[in-house]
Design a protein around this motif. Sequence first.
Motif: not given
Length: 98
Positions: A18, A22, A26-27
């Motif tokens: 995931e 991006q 980052r998340s």
Amino acid sequence: MSYDDRVAGDGRLIILRELALQVDGRSNEAVLMRVLDTFGVTRSREWVRTQLRKLEELEAVRLTEAGSVLVAALRKAGRDHVERRAVLDGVARPSDED
């Protein structure tokens, strides 16, 4: 390998994938919890934080705090694992079909 170890390894791979998707790599933990849930890994916030800390120990991510939320940023070791250039111990390996 125990069931819990396998789920943790799969969860760490899902997190790294995931982050790799991006634009800025980052998340935050809340978004990552929803992504994990989509893949059937429904766990507590503390479990997700534990996996993020393990990935930080492996130098796969860099963690920062934004208030009470952890934000993970993908590092070179994490990207190399997702792209099958390296292997991180404790993280499931990406399959050939990906």
